[in-house]
Design an enzyme around this catalytic site. Structure first.
Site, PDB file in Angstrom:
ATOM      1  N   ASP A   1      38.521  24.769  27.466  1.00  0.00           N
ATOM      2  CA  ASP A   1      37.781  25.510  26.464  1.00  0.00           C
ATOM      3  C   ASP A   1      38.679  26.649  25.991  1.00  0.00           C
ATOM      4  O   ASP A   1      39.634  27.035  26.673  1.00  0.00           O
ATOM      5  CB  ASP A   1      36.484  26.059  27.070  1.00  0.00           C
ATOM      6  CG  ASP A   1      35.632  26.771  26.042  1.00  0.00           C
ATOM      7  OD1 ASP A   1      35.448  26.221  24.944  1.00  0.00           O
ATOM      8  OD2 ASP A   1      35.161  27.884  26.333  1.00  0.00           O
TER       9      ASP A   1
ATOM     10  N   ASP B   1      34.305  28.412  30.775  1.00  0.00           N
ATOM     11  CA  ASP B   1      33.657  29.651  31.222  1.00  0.00           C
ATOM     12  C   ASP B   1      32.144  29.602  31.084  1.00  0.00           C
ATOM     13  O   ASP B   1      31.461  30.542  31.464  1.00  0.00           O
ATOM     14  CB  ASP B   1      34.182  30.844  30.408  1.00  0.00           C
ATOM     15  CG  ASP B   1      33.696  30.803  28.954  1.00  0.00           C
ATOM     16  OD1 ASP B   1      33.842  29.739  28.314  1.00  0.00           O
ATOM     17  OD2 ASP B   1      33.182  31.823  28.463  1.00  0.00           O
TER      18      ASP B   1
ATOM     19  N   ASP C   1      37.478  29.855  23.696  1.00  0.00           N
ATOM     20  CA  ASP C   1      36.848  31.173  23.715  1.00  0.00           C
ATOM     21  C   ASP C   1      36.394  31.532  25.124  1.00  0.00           C
ATOM     22  O   ASP C   1      35.594  30.822  25.731  1.00  0.00           O
ATOM     23  CB  ASP C   1      35.641  31.195  22.775  1.00  0.00           C
ATOM     24  CG  ASP C   1      36.045  31.100  21.311  1.00  0.00           C
ATOM     25  OD1 ASP C   1      36.779  31.985  20.854  1.00  0.00           O
ATOM     26  OD2 ASP C   1      35.631  30.132  20.642  1.00  0.00           O
TER      27      ASP C   1
END
Length: 360
Positions: free
Chosen positions: A34, A235, A36
């Protein structure tokens, strides 16, 4: 694909993070990262991300960047990564814009007009599939699609979407992440924009969603990367980790973005990662074992966690001082105690004091 199924699972629910004798960059052939909150936040590199990814890549691990953010094109994302010091090409980037464009193209006639509420990344992905982006509900669109368009997306774009969806035009969304991390904090994501249109149409319609954690995004990622032993790195529990769960692959949660320790301890089975690390340095090392002891506690490194009176407790073992012990080992041990209690039907124990004890 590598899938673990050992002492960390009981009755289908993972009861603790797993260990790995090998560095994760050697145990898996491809990291599905991922962006961001993992590689960058608000355009700036997350601490240790650039160095860690460079080392993993130099060691032979393929790096693929898989993002629910549909704003930018793969070319723009790759250029940004390269500027940060992580050399990347457009082919290394997989976006939810690409996934939703493929989904739409599979369901409407070739060359159809699509009402676009989003940014350039989504427009390029639609054109790649032979679809024609338009801006008005009066342009006779065959579909409506929403993707994150940045903080300056005009309000009238939501009105156009509402007009078309209200008329019965099929509605699609690149993703429904309610929030997105940035340099100044957590802001509203595409899911919040989808809710605007849902409210504007009286809550009568639901979009088809392509992004993580749903199957269209996993399909797009597999088609574009060809990964055989992938590791999802993210995250967010509800997108990255659940997406790995749905795809039957292993995952690494890094604590540099949206998810905090309290949320991790309360995670439902499909949100429990295979591994936990503070940041992307976790790719370069093996993962410590979380061992159950005879008294019902869980030990990782210099920390032992247990449940007492409906609350989590954590203490150091082996004479280690709390300030010298790795707090992430404490998090891993707490996961073992919390997840095991939940699997045993005891509910989610209170972890506030235990988390504070770790200094987190």
């Amino acid at each position: 694909m590598t899938v673990h199924d050992d002492q960390g699972r009981r009755g289908g629910g993972r009861t603790r993070p797993e260990g790995s004798a090998e560095p994760l960059s050697e145990a898996y052939d491809t990291a599905l990262l991922d962006l961001d909150g993992v590689v960058y936040a608000g355009g700036l590199a997350v601490p240790y991300a650039v160095e860690s990814l460079g080392t993993a890549r130099d060691g032979g691990m393929r790096l693929a960047y898989v993002t629910n953010n549909a704003l930018r094109t793969p070319d723009a994302v790759a250029a940004h990564l390269t500027e940060l010091g992580v050399p990347a090409e457009a082919g290394d980037v997989v976006t939810s814009a690409q996934a939703v464009a493929r989904l739409i193209a599979d369901e409407v006639p070739a060359g159809s007009r699509v009402l676009l509420i989003g940014g350039e990344g989504l427009a390029v992905a639609l054109r790649e599939r032979g679809l024609v982006p338009v801006e008005s509900a009066d342009d006779d669109p065959a579909a409506v699609v929403q993707g994150y368009g940045g903080p300056d997306l005009p309000w009238k774009r939501f009105a156009e979407a509402s007009y078309a969806v209200g008329r019965g035009v099929p509605w699609y969304a690149s993703n429904t992440d309610l929030t997105i991390p940035g340099a100044r904090g957590i802001g509203p994501g595409n899911g919040a924009a989808v809710e605007v249109v849902r409210i504007g149409t009286g809550g009568r319609f639901e979009p088809k969603v392509a992004g993580k954690p749903l199957p269209p995004m996993h399909r797009e990622t597999v088609l574009r990367t060809g990964a055989e032993r992938p590791l999802v790195v993210g995250d967010r529990l509800d997108t990255d980790i659940e997406g790995a769960f749905n795809g039957g692959v292993d995952s690494l949660l890094v604590l540099t973005g949206v998810t905090d320790v309290a949320q991790l301890l309360a995670a439902v089975p499909e949100h429990r990662p295979t591994y936990v690390a503070a940041d992307l340095r976790g790719l370069l090392v093996g993962q410590p074992e979380v061992a159950a002891d005879r008294d019902g506690g869980f030990v990782c490194g210099a920390w032992r966690a247990s449940v007492s009176g409906g609350a989590l407790a954590v203490e150091t073992v082996g004479g280690a001082a709390a300030g010298e012990a790795d707090p992430v080992d404490g998090v891993r041990a707490l996961c073992g105690a919390a997840w095991s209690a939940a699997e045993a039907g005891e509910g989610v124990p209170d972890g506030e004091k235990a988390i504070a004890r770790l200094g987190l």
